[in-house]
Design a protein around this motif. Sequence first.
Motif, PDB file in Angstrom:
ATOM      1  N   LEU B  28       0.835  -1.210   0.000  1.00 28.55           N
ATOM      2  CA  LEU B  28       0.000   0.000   0.000  1.00 28.55           C
ATOM      3  C   LEU B  28       0.871   1.262   0.000  1.00 28.55           C
ATOM      4  CD1 LEU B  28      -2.928   1.055   0.120  1.00 28.55           C
ATOM      5  CD2 LEU B  28      -2.685   1.147   2.590  1.00 28.55           C
ATOM      6  N   VAL B  32       1.028   4.249  -2.818  1.00 21.57           N
ATOM      7  CA  VAL B  32       0.941   5.686  -2.498  1.00 21.57           C
ATOM      8  C   VAL B  32       2.133   6.412  -3.144  1.00 21.57           C
ATOM      9  CG1 VAL B  32       1.069   7.401  -0.647  1.00 21.57           C
ATOM     10  CG2 VAL B  32      -0.373   5.389  -0.375  1.00 21.57           C
ATOM     11  N   TYR B  53      -4.035  12.318  -9.352  1.00 20.82           N
ATOM     12  CA  TYR B  53      -5.300  12.377  -8.600  1.00 20.82           C
ATOM     13  C   TYR B  53      -6.282  13.322  -9.297  1.00 20.82           C
ATOM     14  CZ  TYR B  53      -3.315   9.770  -4.736  1.00 20.82           C
ATOM     15  OH  TYR B  53      -2.763   8.774  -3.973  1.00 20.82           O
ATOM     16  N   LEU B  57      -9.817  12.126 -10.818  1.00 26.10           N
ATOM     17  CA  LEU B  57     -11.048  12.687 -10.276  1.00 26.10           C
ATOM     18  C   LEU B  57     -11.884  13.387 -11.345  1.00 26.10           C
ATOM     19  CD1 LEU B  57      -9.776  14.090  -6.865  1.00 26.10           C
ATOM     20  CD2 LEU B  57     -11.386  12.216  -7.191  1.00 26.10           C
ATOM     21  N   ILE B 265      -7.921   5.866  -4.437  1.00 30.01           N
ATOM     22  CA  ILE B 265      -9.305   6.365  -4.329  1.00 30.01           C
ATOM     23  C   ILE B 265     -10.265   5.185  -4.151  1.00 30.01           C
ATOM     24  CG2 ILE B 265     -11.125   7.625  -5.547  1.00 30.01           C
ATOM     25  CD1 ILE B 265      -8.856   9.226  -6.923  1.00 30.01           C
ATOM     26  N   LEU B 268     -10.002   3.867  -0.652  1.00 31.61           N
ATOM     27  CA  LEU B 268     -10.667   4.745   0.326  1.00 31.61           C
ATOM     28  C   LEU B 268     -12.180   4.573   0.281  1.00 31.61           C
ATOM     29  CD1 LEU B 268      -8.543   7.994  -0.103  1.00 31.61           C
ATOM     30  CD2 LEU B 268      -8.656   6.541   1.925  1.00 31.61           C
ATOM     31  N   ILE B 269     -12.722   4.399  -0.923  1.00 29.06           N
ATOM     32  CA  ILE B 269     -14.182   4.211  -1.040  1.00 29.06           C
ATOM     33  C   ILE B 269     -14.590   2.906  -0.352  1.00 29.06           C
ATOM     34  CG2 ILE B 269     -16.062   3.789  -2.682  1.00 29.06           C
ATOM     35  CD1 ILE B 269     -14.558   5.629  -4.646  1.00 29.06           C
ATOM     36  N   LEU B 271     -12.989   1.282   1.979  1.00 31.70           N
ATOM     37  CA  LEU B 271     -12.757   1.418   3.426  1.00 31.70           C
ATOM     38  C   LEU B 271     -13.905   2.189   4.081  1.00 31.70           C
ATOM     39  CD1 LEU B 271     -10.472   0.652   5.352  1.00 31.70           C
ATOM     40  CD2 LEU B 271      -9.508   2.920   5.016  1.00 31.70           C
ATOM     41  N   ALA B 272     -14.291   3.303   3.480  1.00 28.29           N
ATOM     42  CA  ALA B 272     -15.347   4.141   4.068  1.00 28.29           C
ATOM     43  C   ALA B 272     -16.680   3.400   4.084  1.00 28.29           C
ATOM     44  CB  ALA B 272     -15.471   5.450   3.284  1.00 28.29           C
ATOM     45  N   TYR B 275     -16.743   0.569   6.601  1.00 25.57           N
ATOM     46  CA  TYR B 275     -16.840   1.086   7.976  1.00 25.57           C
ATOM     47  C   TYR B 275     -18.276   1.521   8.285  1.00 25.57           C
ATOM     48  CZ  TYR B 275     -15.923   3.775  12.167  1.00 25.57           C
ATOM     49  OH  TYR B 275     -15.946   4.252  13.453  1.00 25.57           O
TER      50      TYR B 275
END
Lengths: 93, 288
Positions: B28, B32, B53, B57, B265, B268-269, B271-272, B275
């Motif tokens: 990971l 990054v 990024y 995006l 990205i 993160l999606i 993971l969010a 959660y």
Amino acid sequence: MDLSWMAWTWPTAIFFVVIALLLFGMGLWEFARPGGAPRVGILRFETTRGDRLFISLLGSAFINLAWLGLIGPNLWWALALCLVYAVLVFRYV
Amino acid sequence: MDKPINNKAWLFVLPVLVLVAFSAVIPLMTVVNYSFQDTFGNNQFFWAGLEWYREVLSSERFHNALWRQFLFTGIILAIQIPLGVAVALAMPRKGWGVPVCLVLMALPLLIPWNVVGTIWQIFGRVDIGLLGYTLFNLGIDYNYTQDPLDAWITVVVMDVWHWTSLVVLLCYAGLVSIPDAYYQAAKIDGASRWAVFRYIQLPKMHRVLLIAILLRFMDSFMIYTEPFVVTGGGPGSATSFLSIDLVKMAIGQFDVGPAAAMSIIYFLIILALSYVFYTVMTNAGRER
């Protein structure tokens, strides 16, 4: 040990060092005051201080992405917003 | 009485931490690092800052892949969870039917993902596949290689066939753990079939359903092999989900930097959302 394949740069190294220091600090905090300080905040579910750090970091990542996508590449203001957000999370969540 | 806290327990966690560091954290970190740089190979990197990024995006290709991914995951969960619960409720609780049903349910889970893709790729072909040939002879114009809707239906049905069994087995495990006394009490009270399901079976299945939803959400959000084998992401890019698009970008085009930014990205999606799912469902369970 050759780590050139990991393509390290100073900015990314600083980022990970900050994350590691945060985790280390949380470990010290837990050692000093065990139990994680669970409480029910404005989200109406129980969070420990580890949860609050996770919510702060994850939320900060999305704040930066949203800033980058909607406003522009100067992320210093986004970083300031993240700090305010983290303080609010640790205070009220 | 409070449980005693023994900090020596952390020593036993260390081997797992080392394994996770090698299998997840270090890769990971590398991704990054890649996401802020450009490379033309030969281990030479050039600082690109936030460019990748910003590019990802604002990319319509990424937006479309993300939309397709959410749609696919939504459809999968909307079908597999109710269907899995229904099948688990219909399965026998005792007798010779139990092992037969369990083996039948476990079979699709034992098949490797690329084999599942190959099975459905052949199954759906109009010239040699049972499904495609049958539909063709019924006068239905079915061609998953050319029609986006047919491709979507094939991929969704394939995933339902492959993974509903997991939901069934988890729910069944929850159902068989309910003591008979609950059913006897419900019978004495004259509870309807629906009331038994709503107030006895569903609460008892709550935890396994949580695991089932989380597993299916994460798996379907990361799906790659099966649709890649069946449709290759096509026709056009109709079934190019995030992971397929990511691999095309990273390996097909060797755009390592943008692919790394997209990976972060994507991560993160997941993971969010995981959660949020986990928190909402565990707290709903506690309130109940």
